[in-house]
Motif scaffolding. Sequence first.
Motif, PDB file in Angstrom:
ATOM      1  N   SER A  55       1.282  -1.282  -0.087  1.00 54.88           N
ATOM      2  CA  SER A  55       0.253   0.041   0.345  1.00 54.88           C
ATOM      3  C   SER A  55       0.659   1.412   0.244  1.00 54.88           C
ATOM      4  CB  SER A  55      -1.175  -0.046   1.339  1.00 54.88           C
ATOM      5  OG  SER A  55      -1.668  -1.058   1.315  1.00 54.88           O
ATOM      6  N   VAL A  56       2.303   1.285   1.095  1.00 54.84           N
ATOM      7  CA  VAL A  56       2.713   2.228   0.863  1.00 54.84           C
ATOM      8  C   VAL A  56       3.599   2.699  -0.718  1.00 54.84           C
ATOM      9  CG1 VAL A  56       5.340   3.123   2.138  1.00 54.84           C
ATOM     10  CG2 VAL A  56       3.316   2.474   3.775  1.00 54.84           C
ATOM     11  N   ASP A  57       3.736   1.356  -0.847  1.00 56.82           N
ATOM     12  CA  ASP A  57       4.892   1.030  -2.631  1.00 56.82           C
ATOM     13  C   ASP A  57       3.439   2.399  -3.359  1.00 56.82           C
ATOM     14  OD1 ASP A  57       6.920   0.927  -4.139  1.00 56.82           O
ATOM     15  OD2 ASP A  57       5.135   0.017  -4.461  1.00 56.82           O
ATOM     16  N   LEU A  58       2.162   1.773  -3.326  1.00 55.63           N
ATOM     17  CA  LEU A  58       1.227   2.421  -4.586  1.00 55.63           C
ATOM     18  C   LEU A  58       0.935   3.929  -4.172  1.00 55.63           C
ATOM     19  CD1 LEU A  58      -1.299  -0.117  -5.048  1.00 55.63           C
ATOM     20  CD2 LEU A  58       1.479   0.071  -6.484  1.00 55.63           C
ATOM     21  N   LEU A  59       0.918   4.210  -2.933  1.00 51.89           N
ATOM     22  CA  LEU A  59       0.568   5.398  -2.419  1.00 51.89           C
ATOM     23  C   LEU A  59       1.096   6.547  -2.612  1.00 51.89           C
ATOM     24  CD1 LEU A  59      -1.090   4.278   1.262  1.00 51.89           C
ATOM     25  CD2 LEU A  59      -2.456   5.900  -0.900  1.00 51.89           C
ATOM     26  N   SER A  60       2.646   5.899  -2.624  1.00 50.45           N
ATOM     27  CA  SER A  60       4.148   6.762  -3.220  1.00 50.45           C
ATOM     28  C   SER A  60       3.976   6.853  -4.476  1.00 50.45           C
ATOM     29  CB  SER A  60       5.252   6.162  -2.377  1.00 50.45           C
ATOM     30  OG  SER A  60       6.011   5.071  -2.952  1.00 50.45           O
ATOM     31  N   GLN A  61       3.871   6.859  -5.261  1.00 51.10           N
ATOM     32  CA  GLN A  61       4.105   6.820  -7.103  1.00 51.10           C
ATOM     33  C   GLN A  61       2.798   7.381  -7.174  1.00 51.10           C
ATOM     34  OE1 GLN A  61       4.705   2.781  -9.219  1.00 51.10           O
ATOM     35  NE2 GLN A  61       4.818   1.955  -7.113  1.00 51.10           N
ATOM     36  N   ALA A  62       1.789   7.716  -6.636  1.00 48.76           N
ATOM     37  CA  ALA A  62       0.995   8.620  -7.020  1.00 48.76           C
ATOM     38  C   ALA A  62       1.399  10.328  -7.490  1.00 48.76           C
ATOM     39  CB  ALA A  62      -0.453   8.811  -5.403  1.00 48.76           C
ATOM     40  N   GLU A  63       0.920  10.174  -8.620  1.00 49.00           N
ATOM     41  CA  GLU A  63       1.124  12.050  -9.392  1.00 49.00           C
ATOM     42  C   GLU A  63      -0.782  12.448  -9.345  1.00 49.00           C
ATOM     43  OE1 GLU A  63       2.936  11.109 -12.544  1.00 49.00           O
ATOM     44  OE2 GLU A  63       4.759  10.541 -12.356  1.00 49.00           O
TER      45      GLU A  63
END
Length: 253
Positions: A129-137
């Motif tokens: 979840s953290v990995d996906l969230l950190s990629q949000a633009e």
Amino acid sequence: MTIDESEAIDAFERLGLTSYESKVFIALHQLGSGTARDVANTTDVPRSQVYSVAESLEERGLLEVQQSSPIRYRPVSIEEAQETLRNRFEREQERAFDYVDSVKQEPTTEETQEDIWTVRSRERINNRSVDLLSQAEERIIFGTRLPGFVTDAIEETIQERAAAGVSVIVISRTDDVRDMFEDTEGITTTLPPSRRASDDRSGRIVVIDDNSLLLSVVDNDGSETAIWSAGSLFADVLIQLLEAGDDIESSFP
């Protein structure tokens, strides 16, 4: 935490010791020091085997040998043994992963475009979840009914992306979840539709930039299982289906 000797032996074996090495090491700590006879009387390791096992433990740096008659053995301190095994583990880990890194092949675009992945265990789902969230633009939609599913790392990542200008919606019927983000600029908190019945098995949902998605459920034993996909037709279609109702909130816990 209380464990019995068999559990300790199993743990030592996972650290690379043999069953006999584990038993002799434990026996010597029980004795303080001792001869092969003493060790054999304390554990079920045959006396004839104690000598070779002790030699192996000495080579590992886990005991010392006194050249007396008869030969006596003394274990190193627990702290020294921990450091020795830790260093060995780190060396072996580095050696193993250096090799994997040297032979790995990056997945091709064709292989990743339609991938749907399953993730089990709370810790791994938190990390994904953290990995996906950190990629949000551009956009984040995060929904859960369980405050425990909003770890410090998840909360911080959502707040960081909001501060970077990413549009964030947090959806939950639980006050404690919404309260975590209520006063954070750039984050909208909202309730799901009241017409939606509570689902005790719903876990969390993460939507990132309309092309990445994570969905999880809580199993009967309290464990969590999730599927996630990024940049795939599956993620694109499912996100569109989630948004096909009256509004996006109707799809969240």
